[in-house]
Scaffold this motif. Structure first.
Motif, PDB file in Angstrom:
ATOM      1  N   LEU C 140       0.840  -1.198   0.000  1.00  0.00           N
ATOM      2  CA  LEU C 140       0.000   0.000   0.000  1.00  0.00           C
ATOM      3  C   LEU C 140       0.877   1.251   0.000  1.00  0.00           C
ATOM      4  O   LEU C 140       0.604   2.216  -0.729  1.00  0.00           O
ATOM      5  N   LYS C 143       2.113   1.736  -3.441  1.00  0.00           N
ATOM      6  CA  LYS C 143       1.050   2.234  -4.314  1.00  0.00           C
ATOM      7  C   LYS C 143       0.859   3.736  -4.111  1.00  0.00           C
ATOM      8  O   LYS C 143       0.681   4.487  -5.075  1.00  0.00           O
ATOM      9  N   LEU C 312      -5.775  -0.561   8.387  1.00  0.00           N
ATOM     10  CA  LEU C 312      -5.565  -1.988   8.545  1.00  0.00           C
ATOM     11  C   LEU C 312      -5.635  -2.566   7.130  1.00  0.00           C
ATOM     12  O   LEU C 312      -6.705  -2.587   6.517  1.00  0.00           O
ATOM     13  N   ASP C 315      -8.287  -5.278   3.830  1.00  0.00           N
ATOM     14  CA  ASP C 315      -9.496  -5.222   3.008  1.00  0.00           C
ATOM     15  C   ASP C 315      -9.218  -5.845   1.633  1.00  0.00           C
ATOM     16  O   ASP C 315      -8.067  -5.934   1.205  1.00  0.00           O
ATOM     17  N   VAL C 317      -9.381  -4.636  -1.136  1.00  0.00           N
ATOM     18  CA  VAL C 317      -8.696  -3.704  -2.026  1.00  0.00           C
ATOM     19  C   VAL C 317      -7.184  -3.772  -1.845  1.00  0.00           C
ATOM     20  O   VAL C 317      -6.425  -3.330  -2.716  1.00  0.00           O
ATOM     21  N   HIS C 318      -6.736  -4.308  -0.749  1.00  0.00           N
ATOM     22  CA  HIS C 318      -5.298  -4.359  -0.491  1.00  0.00           C
ATOM     23  C   HIS C 318      -4.672  -5.591  -1.149  1.00  0.00           C
ATOM     24  O   HIS C 318      -5.258  -6.672  -1.106  1.00  0.00           O
ATOM     25  N   GLU C 322      -7.593 -10.345  -0.650  1.00  0.00           N
ATOM     26  CA  GLU C 322      -8.853 -11.003  -1.005  1.00  0.00           C
ATOM     27  C   GLU C 322      -8.713 -12.519  -0.862  1.00  0.00           C
ATOM     28  O   GLU C 322      -9.688 -13.239  -0.642  1.00  0.00           O
ATOM     29  N   ALA C 323      -7.480 -13.005  -0.990  1.00  0.00           N
ATOM     30  CA  ALA C 323      -7.250 -14.446  -0.901  1.00  0.00           C
ATOM     31  C   ALA C 323      -7.314 -14.968   0.532  1.00  0.00           C
ATOM     32  O   ALA C 323      -7.405 -16.182   0.741  1.00  0.00           O
ATOM     33  N   PRO C 327     -12.067  -8.791   6.192  1.00  0.00           N
ATOM     34  CA  PRO C 327     -11.404  -7.589   6.709  1.00  0.00           C
ATOM     35  C   PRO C 327     -11.273  -7.620   8.231  1.00  0.00           C
ATOM     36  O   PRO C 327     -12.184  -8.072   8.928  1.00  0.00           O
TER      37      PRO C 327
END
Lengths: 386, 386, 386, 386
Positions: C140, C143, C312, C315, C317-318, C322-323, C327
């Motif tokens: 993050l 990014k 944190l 989520d 989106v991070h 997702e895997a 959250p």
């Protein structure tokens, strides 16, 4: 109750902080000399009169030379811009006044030494305004170091991070002009870190630094004050002649390693004055934005519950705190000055020099200048060279 | 090395967490029974086959009744939606299988008791999935309580705060339907807090609660999964039949006071499962979002350095941690399950019931239901009434 | 599903971490090549066989030269002590194997360059093990930097603080011997900081450092392992030939200022790998002890609610999250390796070099060595000299 | 500059805090009425004279009845023990004085209402001392709620945790005697939480509480002061007649759920006055031990950088802060009183009632008493019953 009659030169940010300290002292430390706020001095007649009214000074004056020679003054408090410190301090010393001078003591090491010499020759009390020493949490750190509870010190790291001039449109105030301020973040912020290092760890052997001015030109300030100002948009620009950020590394005489960073370009840090000490038996961490707290770690804690403790330094056992509020009720920035004035008052009463005195101001100046030299000459500089 | 042959029913969020635990166990705890992931069961043929492939199960099946009666299975792992727990658990018990059942054990206290009875009658091992007990930091809290290092317990306060259904357009997933889930935040989140209270403080004497459903209707879910789902915009809506938030107070049998709050409407809290215990000699604080940490306070610390310690429970002295990484290297949520399976494995090896067993599941259910009753009847309810 | 057949050399701390990553990959990232854990290699027959059993490798071998030439191996994973990296990597390259090598890549810059050259000549995939890049919170930060949301970067400060060898009785393990480890905290901890600086800020122009060995002699280790060991009390002592702590400052090519500190003598810090970036539009802070979090500040926030946000990074989106779990459910240290292997797997699939590759290993080595040179010669060293 | 001539009754903890506020007001808020500290009143002649000297009052008196009728007094400040509030306030109102009364306003709701009636009948200005409303960070919370930036409020949870009487040998001071103090933690600490709830969320509909006195007998205090005292060891004991801890739940009229806890038995908490508000668009958290900070969360933040922001409420945009120090320089507990006096001064100047007035004191008292009733009768109590 004995009195301490004060004449103060300067009435901006530091003038307000000092005035508040003089007024708070008798309420919280009634055993101290009682400051009498006799006269405040500044160049602008109406502004200094307004300050006198607001801050509680009996009179306002514009001629500091006259002020330092008045018979009804015991102590001269100097918080004018840095380039004025030397001349005033020496005059005050010659007039036999006790002196309380804001940091940095002077623009150069030579000047600082001259001021110390003058004060010593005159036999007056002299103090320099390193107020962060007077946070109860910092005192606790000092106590832990001095008592040996942290063991041998290996590391000291410190940073003073601010962000108030990050906007390139922020104008060219006096703090950004070398001839008035001496230096930028280095002398303004770094000086505090250096003094804390001296206080908590000891003397330095050698230093090497680096610095940068990220925004090299700024709008001429139409109006100058302490930490805020208005520029004239689209108007003429002037050259920033001080550092925006200065970093340096040091080796202390006791073998500890130190790193320092002072910057006004750390977004999100309004005033993070932070240090950590790591010793063979424990560590402490401090952050001025949470000035009532000290984080403390001991290697001797039971092995299943080792961890940094968040100590709220507001218990009666903590320096100064019995005078204030019940445990858990925090105090603010301003009372570092109240405690500072208490030390000055005690020193005068007891006929000794306060800590920190001009001697500490000179020592700080030597490091500031050694770092400057190391940057200019791109090499390690020994403090013994200074 | 002895094996533990597992058949698992359910393959969503908890199915994945359990699968990962079975796979991790032999690598980190080689002394444990080695789980053999025999078969995974679900209703959707292709979805459960895909899960088997991804999660590492030898085969996938769709008939749980057949599964619980297979000879090549020692342990039935139940993590299907809550309304299916009872029937499967009882069938597994009758088939002589050990049972590991996710929480809440059942939809009602009567059902939970029936499950416990069936397991006891069959003489099988039974465990309920209160995984948070298996955080090393929570174990440390337990150790401090049990050893008397916190003294007499005065207070327990706990809250489990989430925010995943705050959007009114979030659809009506099974967790929002009473007939499938039993209850909402109360049984999903509150159940964990109640179990932690039982584990750390002891039994409760009486309770009184309150609850609310803030968003009363939601879009029908076009596709249902564990914690996420897609609704059909502008489509039909259905009634939310569970609580969005439930709070209650309790008096423990040992005289401590407790307060509990479970909600899915706490913006910014993805999964704050937090508790604090105050005893006569000290306190501890835990927050699952920082699950490797326990804050610990002792009244016996030297008076100048009293404060909550941030203990990183990753040292070899902390339960389970010698098996993992060096100190300071944290573990994640998933390994609460690895440790849970370790306890189950040890209990089976040693011929004892694991902790927590169905007995603890029943006890939790009694509190859940007592709170429901107190809400319905608007009065304090004694646990002895249940 | 395509497979990736792995032969691994080394089986201590890193061997366990890598094994766990290979095992976790297919469960959480089923789209990746499926690692087949073919053989693990070590010098001690029984110890390596035990490791094979525990960590899940099909066979154990003792001759790495044979291993790197086997036809049933696609990837050689090197996590033996640092002095063995070069010879193995070059042999693996010549055998046409893909290579995953732990950091630091080699003992010297010359060696590292030779390794890169060999890998390039052979046309194989090569990756170096800077695992911290693969924390979702670090991604993050990357990014935010790359998208310009932090603006122009002014400052990077980083420290990696540990305390595991503070006890003077801690024995002389291989990590304290220059001929095996190359360097001490500098190459072990500092290397990670340097790589993060390259990743997040860019290339460096010049450096100057300082270092110290606080405990100069230690008991000879009777048994050596990764990060722990037993010494023989009262037995013979040997000289510590690596640094206990190394600090340095840098000027980046883009004008940012950097400061770095790596030490194993920071009491209370089990593994604080921390950095902060200050840019013209915002700042980020990271601390590996809370690896799921990133603190983020934006100057553009509404003026009454400006402050560092505790994000944190769990989520969907991070990156990677997702895997994993819903959250708020954190992951542990070990999955930096899982993500690292995912990148390696993707690179092999896509016929490209992974990031970070040996190229990044060389670049890190250049900085390590430039710092060493700056310490030896007590002067600023240009990276262009290297 | 207009003056505000003050007569104050009480000179312990609150007397000192109020005196400091009167002294600070003109320096930081020169636009306000200038308090003239005319006379301080107490029963002990020498103690009150000493207080007058230290705190800066022109004279000390011992007869409050005489004081409230003096012509040279505009404002009567009441911070005597709670059982004295009513009689003094009513007398002051009848004498036409403005009244500033510490909380809790009275020992009973009936008394509080009588006081309000008397003040209204007399047409005087009346204020009650809920000082926490005047923390800049709390004002920020209020601003976020009122502007709708937090959306619809779902939850309010608050706790005021202290630990100063945990030692069973701590003596039976007046704050532990029902006939003087009215109640224990409930009226002392809980009253502040209730007022903050009223201020930030709104009126309550119903409440239910529970309470406990953990230490039922204590040594008779040989000397009584505000928050500290000396008992006579081994001497006689007396019964503690107030609560050590009181918890309650509430449903607000706007549908929000609230939970409250006030205790003096939370080891490690010197003075944790903390609340959290969760709304449909965001949340805020406050902890008085870090009173300059407010944590703020918005659901509308970009999805990759959502998190609680630590806002340091020391910027000029924050209420009151332009009068103090530069951003990042914190203020202490005591200035909640300075801001409180500012509000009182403004209200008097503008001919309006201050906020909070006796009206708010009555409303708080109604909740305190409703909670007491709910505890006694073990049932939910409607505020409309009061």
């Amino acid at each position: 109750m004995k009195q301490l009659r004060v004449g103060m030169i300067g009435y901006k940010f530091m003038g307000k902080a000092h005035s508040n300290a003089y007024r708070s002292l008798p309420m919280f430390f009634p055993e101290a000399l009682k400051p009498e706020m006799v006269a405040i001095c500044g160049r602008n007649v109406s502004a200094v009169q307004e300050a006198a009214d607001q801050l509680g000074w009996r009179e306002s004056v514009t001629d500091w030379k006259e002020l330092v020679n008045r018979d009804d003054i015991d102590l001269i408090d100097i918080n004018a811009p840095s380039d004025a410190h030397k001349e005033i301090a020496i005059a005050a010393a010659k007039a036999g006044k006790h002196i309380f001078c804001e940091k940095p003591l002077a623009l150069t090491l030579a000047d600082a030494r001259e001021m110390l010499q003058a004060a010593e020759d005159a036999g007056v009390t002299h103090m320099v305004g390193f107020n962060y020493r007077f946070s109860p949490a910092v005192r606790l750190a000092k106590k832990l170091v001095d008592s040996g509870r942290l063991g041998q010190i290996y590391h000291f790291r410190a940073w003073f991070l601010q962000d108030w001039i990050m906007d390139p449109q922020f104008p060219l105030v006096w703090r950004l002009q070398k001839e008035v301020a001496g230096s930028g973040s280095h002398g303004d912020l770094g000086a505090h870190l250096i003094d804390l290092a001296h206080y908590l760890v000891g003397d330095m052997q050698e230093v090497i630094g680096m610095s940068e001015t990220f925004i090299k030109e700024r709008p001429i300030a139409s109006e100058m004050t302490g930490l805020s100002a208005k520029g004239s948009d689209g108007g003429p620009k002037g050259k920033v002649t001080v550092d925006d950020a200065t970093l340096f590394m040091t080796r202390f005489e006791n073998g500890a390693l130190g790193s320092f960073e002072a910057t006004r370009f750390a977004a999100g840090h309004r005033s993070t004055n932070s240090f950590e000490i790591n010793g063979s038996l424990g560590s402490v961490k401090f952050d001025f934005e949470r000035m009532n707290e000290l984080e403390v770690y001991f290697t001797s804690d039971d092995e299943d519950v080792q961890g940094f403790r968040r100590v709220l330094a507001t218990d009666p056992v903590h320096d100064y705190m019995e005078a204030w509020w019940p445990p858990g009720h925090t105090i603010g920035f301003e009372h570092t000055f109240t405690h500072e004035i208490l030390e000055l008052s005690s020193a005068i009463s007891e006929g000794r020099q306060p800590v920190p005195s001009f001697y500490d101001g000179v020592k700080c100046q030597a490091v500031l200048e050694a770092v400057d030299k190391s940057i200019e000459e791109r090499r390690w500089v020994q403090l013994s060279e200074m």
